[in-house]
Write an enzyme that holds these catalytic residues in place. Structure first.
Site, PDB file in Angstrom:
ATOM      1  N   GLU A  90       8.305 -23.046   9.947  1.00  0.00           N
ATOM      2  CA  GLU A  90       9.632 -22.477  10.129  1.00  0.00           C
ATOM      3  C   GLU A  90       9.908 -22.120  11.587  1.00  0.00           C
ATOM      4  O   GLU A  90       9.000 -21.772  12.334  1.00  0.00           O
ATOM      5  CB  GLU A  90       9.780 -21.207   9.282  1.00  0.00           C
ATOM      6  N   CYS A 103      12.604 -18.836  17.896  1.00  0.00           N
ATOM      7  CA  CYS A 103      11.317 -18.259  17.488  1.00  0.00           C
ATOM      8  C   CYS A 103      10.545 -19.368  16.785  1.00  0.00           C
ATOM      9  O   CYS A 103      10.980 -19.867  15.742  1.00  0.00           O
ATOM     10  CB  CYS A 103      11.565 -17.075  16.554  1.00  0.00           C
ATOM     11  N   CYS A 110      -1.177 -18.481   8.200  1.00  0.00           N
ATOM     12  CA  CYS A 110      -1.818 -17.515   9.093  1.00  0.00           C
ATOM     13  C   CYS A 110      -3.025 -16.922   8.374  1.00  0.00           C
ATOM     14  O   CYS A 110      -3.001 -16.727   7.162  1.00  0.00           O
ATOM     15  CB  CYS A 110      -0.822 -16.403   9.456  1.00  0.00           C
ATOM     16  N   CYS A 114      -1.809  -9.773   7.303  1.00  0.00           N
ATOM     17  CA  CYS A 114      -1.007  -8.542   7.351  1.00  0.00           C
ATOM     18  C   CYS A 114      -0.202  -8.416   6.063  1.00  0.00           C
ATOM     19  O   CYS A 114       0.480  -9.364   5.659  1.00  0.00           O
ATOM     20  CB  CYS A 114      -0.087  -8.556   8.565  1.00  0.00           C
ATOM     21  N   CYS A 117       3.699  -9.200   5.714  1.00  0.00           N
ATOM     22  CA  CYS A 117       4.139 -10.476   6.263  1.00  0.00           C
ATOM     23  C   CYS A 117       4.103 -11.568   5.193  1.00  0.00           C
ATOM     24  O   CYS A 117       3.075 -11.794   4.547  1.00  0.00           O
ATOM     25  CB  CYS A 117       3.242 -10.871   7.437  1.00  0.00           C
ATOM     26  N   CYS A 331      10.100 -15.119   9.419  1.00  0.00           N
ATOM     27  CA  CYS A 331       9.317 -16.315   9.125  1.00  0.00           C
ATOM     28  C   CYS A 331       8.383 -16.130   7.934  1.00  0.00           C
ATOM     29  O   CYS A 331       7.834 -15.068   7.703  1.00  0.00           O
ATOM     30  CB  CYS A 331       8.521 -16.726  10.368  1.00  0.00           C
TER      31      CYS A 331
END
Length: 344
Positions: A90, A103, A110, A114, A117, A331
């Protein structure tokens, strides 16, 4: 196959020498790639034989628009890009008074985990190449027919977890013969990979370093950010102070305001004391609603109290402007939603 768009001009010169082609062709190829061509046939000032050789041995990375959502509230666009291997990433394109900002993602998924997120909940697939980072910008520019002037590495992924590829991207994007976006127009956001912050400081780039802090102490930060188990807040802030002293650049601390968790007066006072006397700015972010969590954004009056307490410690803080709220512009959310729709 060779990822030719990730190569610098000297690397292209070396490669061309290997295939018995003149050195001056390197800059010609580089200029075409930086313009965003997607086929070697578009490189019309190269010989036919060289184009055929490149076609056999190399590939040109691209980011193809799978979905594009346009906000009805502002001019924000959110792109879901498909890469050559079918992976989805994205990017978010935003208009500000000082120019267009994109961005971009640096990884597919990832591994930082977190809890607030959406990207982290989808797991990690792979790192992006420098060319795939460039392609997000080039495709967005083609789509909008306007130049992008600012880049933020704050999309899917942790940039410093893909350190070498990100450095190569920074070298390519800032090249005067290429897209030519200067370092002062680039921001890099990290959740705090401390050893890489020290390494980045030594490069003395003039980019803006943004730290995803989100808590004033280890007890709270460890609840939401697993990386805090490896590097505690004081380790992180020590690295940030070194970065500022080495580069002369102000640090931007990102702080997601989560109601009842990290938005109390005591949290503000503790944060102010930790950051007092440092070259920094605090960017307060009303936390996004992410499925699978109970997090709620702080109320506006709580945000304003937080700002006033930080001001007493000499710390400037602002609430980040919300763009693309109607299209889930943070995102990770679009990719998850699209994958769910496909599975259905």
């Amino acid at each position: 196959m060779i990822d030719i768009k990730s190569m610098t001009i000297p690397e292209l010169e070396t490669y061309l020498a290997e295939i018995k082609e003149p050195k001056f062709r390197a800059k010609q190829i580089f200029l075409w790639l930086q313009k965003g061509v997607t086929s070697f046939s578009e490189m019309t000032n190269l010989s036919k034989s060289l184009r055929e050789t490149l076609q056999k041995k190399c590939y040109i990375a691209d980011a193809v628009i799978q979905k594009c959502y346009c906000s009805k509230l502002d001019s924000t666009k959110k792109y879901l890009f498909r890469l050559h291997d079918g992976e989805l990433i994205e990017s978010v394109l935003m208009d500000y008074h000082y120019g267009r900002t994109i961005c971009i993602s640096t990884q597919v998924g990832c591994r930082m985990g977190c809890t607030f997120c959406a990207t982290g909940q989808s797991g990690f697939s792979r790192n992006l190449t420098p060319s795939e980072m460039l392609s997000q910008i080039q495709t967005a520019e083609r789509d909008g027919q306007k130049r992008i002037s600012n880049v933020v590495l704050m999309g899917m992924g942790e940039p410093l977890d893909n350190y070498e590829n990100v450095l190569r991207f920074l070298e390519l994007i800032s090249n005067p013969d290429g897209i030519n976006i200067g370092m002062r127009h680039i921001s890099l956001s990290t959740c705090g990979i401390v050893d890489k912050i020290y390494d980045l400081a030594e490069k003395k780039y003039q980019l803006t370093l943004s730290i995803s802090l989100h808590a004033p102490n280890d007890a709270i930060r460890s609840q939401t950010m697993p990386i805090n188990q490896r590097w505690h807040i004081e380790d992180l802030l020590k690295a940030c102070r070194y970065y500022s002293e080495t580069t002369g650049r102000r640090i931007s601390y990102e702080y997601a305001m989560i109601s009842g968790l990290n938005d109390s007066d005591d949290c503000a006072r503790e944060l102010g004391e930790r950051l007092r006397g440092t070259l920094c700015h605090v960017n307060l972010i009303p936390v996004n609603t992410v499925s699978g969590t109970s997090y709620r954004k702080s109320m506006i009056d709580r945000q304003q109290v937080f700002i006033k307490i930080l001001a007493k410690a000499g710390i400037t803080a602002t609430v980040r402007r919300t763009l693309g709220a109607d299209i889930n512009a943070s995102c990770g959310q679009l990719r998850r939603r699209y994958q769910s729709e496909v599975e259905l």
